[in-house]
Design a protein around this motif. Sequence first.
Motif, PDB file in Angstrom:
ATOM      1  N   GLY A  61       6.650 -18.441   0.837  1.00  0.00           N
ATOM      2  CA  GLY A  61       5.806 -17.800  -0.024  1.00  0.00           C
ATOM      3  C   GLY A  61       4.236 -17.957   0.252  1.00  0.00           C
ATOM      4  O   GLY A  61       3.170 -17.885  -0.549  1.00  0.00           O
ATOM      5  N   HIS A  64       2.112 -15.073   1.246  1.00  0.00           N
ATOM      6  CA  HIS A  64       2.408 -13.969   0.216  1.00  0.00           C
ATOM      7  C   HIS A  64       0.916 -13.344   0.145  1.00  0.00           C
ATOM      8  O   HIS A  64       0.081 -13.968  -0.573  1.00  0.00           O
ATOM      9  N   GLU A  68       3.242  -5.181  -0.808  1.00  0.00           N
ATOM     10  CA  GLU A  68       3.846  -4.122  -1.413  1.00  0.00           C
ATOM     11  C   GLU A  68       2.934  -3.694  -2.687  1.00  0.00           C
ATOM     12  O   GLU A  68       3.177  -2.314  -2.848  1.00  0.00           O
ATOM     13  N   LYS A  69       2.550  -4.574  -3.416  1.00  0.00           N
ATOM     14  CA  LYS A  69       1.729  -4.326  -4.717  1.00  0.00           C
ATOM     15  C   LYS A  69       0.548  -3.555  -4.170  1.00  0.00           C
ATOM     16  O   LYS A  69       0.255  -2.493  -4.737  1.00  0.00           O
ATOM     17  N   HIS A 370       9.064  -1.088  -0.653  1.00  0.00           N
ATOM     18  CA  HIS A 370       9.838  -2.458  -0.137  1.00  0.00           C
ATOM     19  C   HIS A 370       9.890  -2.631   1.283  1.00  0.00           C
ATOM     20  O   HIS A 370      10.567  -1.518   1.891  1.00  0.00           O
ATOM     21  N   ARG A 372      12.303  -4.785   3.672  1.00  0.00           N
ATOM     22  CA  ARG A 372      13.443  -5.479   3.832  1.00  0.00           C
ATOM     23  C   ARG A 372      13.058  -6.184   5.072  1.00  0.00           C
ATOM     24  O   ARG A 372      13.251  -5.677   6.132  1.00  0.00           O
ATOM     25  N   PHE A 376      12.814 -12.776   6.586  1.00  0.00           N
ATOM     26  CA  PHE A 376      13.184 -13.288   5.294  1.00  0.00           C
ATOM     27  C   PHE A 376      14.488 -13.535   5.258  1.00  0.00           C
ATOM     28  O   PHE A 376      14.911 -14.572   4.681  1.00  0.00           O
ATOM     29  N   SER A 408       8.026 -12.567   6.384  1.00  0.00           N
ATOM     30  CA  SER A 408       8.920 -12.875   5.038  1.00  0.00           C
ATOM     31  C   SER A 408       8.258 -13.182   4.160  1.00  0.00           C
ATOM     32  O   SER A 408       8.921 -12.719   3.022  1.00  0.00           O
ATOM     33  N   ASP A 409       6.980 -13.328   3.745  1.00  0.00           N
ATOM     34  CA  ASP A 409       6.460 -13.508   2.547  1.00  0.00           C
ATOM     35  C   ASP A 409       5.735 -11.908   2.276  1.00  0.00           C
ATOM     36  O   ASP A 409       5.647 -11.862   0.935  1.00  0.00           O
ATOM     37  N   ARG A 410       5.218 -11.283   3.067  1.00  0.00           N
ATOM     38  CA  ARG A 410       4.423 -10.164   3.020  1.00  0.00           C
ATOM     39  C   ARG A 410       3.217 -10.231   1.949  1.00  0.00           C
ATOM     40  O   ARG A 410       3.450  -9.700   1.024  1.00  0.00           O
TER      41      ARG A 410
END
Lengths: 410, 173
Positions: A61, A64, A68-69, A370, A372, A376, A408-410
């Motif tokens: 994280g 991060h 996505e947001k 999202h 995947r 992650f 993994s954190d995007r």
Amino acid sequence: MLEQNLEITVDELRHLVSDRALEGETMLLNMGPQHPSTHGVLRLLLELDGERIVTCVPDIGFLHTGIEKSMETKAYEKALVMTDRMDYLNNLGNNLCYCLAVEKLVDLDVPERAMAIRVLLVELQRIASHLVFLATHGLDTGAMSVFLYCFREREVILDIFEMCSGARMMTSFFRPGGLWRDVPDGFEEAVRSFVESFPKRIKMYEDLLTKNPIYTHRTQGIGAISSEEALKWGLTGPPLRATGLAWDLRKSNPYSGYERYDFEIPVGVNGDTYDRYTVRIGEMRQSLRIVEQVLDTLPGGPVRSDNRKFVPPPRSELGHSMEAVIHHFKLWTEGFPAPKGSVFVAVESPRGELGCYLEGDGGPKPYRVHFRTPSFATLQTLPMLCKDHLVADVVAIISSLDPVLGDSDR
Amino acid sequence: MTVVEKAVAKLQRALGESVLSVEEFRGQTSVTLDPEAVVNACQMLRDDAELDFNFLAALTAVDYWPSEPRFKIVYQLYSLANKEFIGLRAQLSNESPEISTIESIYPNANWHEREVFDMFGVTFKDHSDQRRIIMPYDWEGHPLRKDYPLGYEEVQFTFNFDEIDKRKPYAKE
């Protein structure tokens, strides 16, 4: 808003380590997030009994970025730019995954030539990504020179990307409906010369590592996992294939025309660090085969769909066609609407299954995106792989999983 | 009859009323279930020898604030033997955003469910390690909820520089 207690007590974290840690019998060691061998900003909490790992608690994280947001607030075509920034060693692969999802959502066609060039570039990207794996993996296991050679070859691939898109890494070259533009003059020669020279290079890497006793001692039997366990824990890509299970989405669920090309799926036997290395070496050879086949059969024609409701018209039309101006204006100010509904698209990234869940609500912006991401899922298996190995092996295992923390954190 | 059609038929037979709707969009099938039935459905889809959905490909959520039911949990299962995807959906209301974990069936759901908890505030019953995973442990709110602001930096112009500077969150002397 959900009421929740923000305080975290020791009791809530107690289950993460063994009871011996609380009595002071074992040692808790923090590794990362700024440790160079964690390949970015991965933090591990290691519980050690001497040099042996009792438990390993990954903490992610730190990278991060709320991709996505942020994508929810941008039109479909503009949100594409953010996908480059997720897995920064597989930019074109991320573009491809997102474009396929958008194309599926709005039911958009892609010309043959664009599909072929996409496959070609994504396979080059796979080689580039595996080269970074090999470089850093070599470095982590004590082979400094491999690093230098791999980055030299990777530069050639990045030059090809720069030639096409103007950027070495953040390419945004694939767009919903095709490509940003056709590949420039000199592209084919550049790729051909790379394809000709690269097999020699792979042999050189193998000469340096494959039978090197220092390397084999550090990797054989280290971090092994069985196929069943790997699947249960969501491991995909080279780490899964190293266990002997030949699952590759390019073969099982072909996309973008992969069914037309002839290639094999390299698999390992033991699922250990060494096999993950041999699988990736094999994949580089297979990717070269695909690139060669694409070059030999590269079709002509347009590289963008001529569906003007989704794809902006070429600049040459703007001077004389009023309709083209309207489309251009609409697409670049508002964007195109996508129907209500959701799609899930999965592609094989160099690290494993990269899935995109995309939901539209009838408007020009994605309602929910999202990803995947393979890193992650892969990092989740790290505690199992590290158990009972030495601290020095953790470094080898992490690099053999090849996680990208942006992914993994995007 | 494709494997996905068989799976839908079997789900309908076994779960009856709990299968709320079956949707097909662009050739992809998704089954909306009663949240209570998700664990059973997953168990069935994985253990049935013919269906064999042995891989959890993705688990995420969607927020429909302010409409109700507010949350939708999205499961994408994959069958390696049949090379097919199937989607499961479960809708949760704003009052009780809680659903049972499927960790016992697909262990890799652990982190995915932690992510959904972190980003949406949906809790998973019987989850073995329900902590935030991406945001810091003391973070307030759940960023992917639609009522959570995106956040941006206010642009300062000459006429309102001081006014904005007062409330700008950066270290001042």
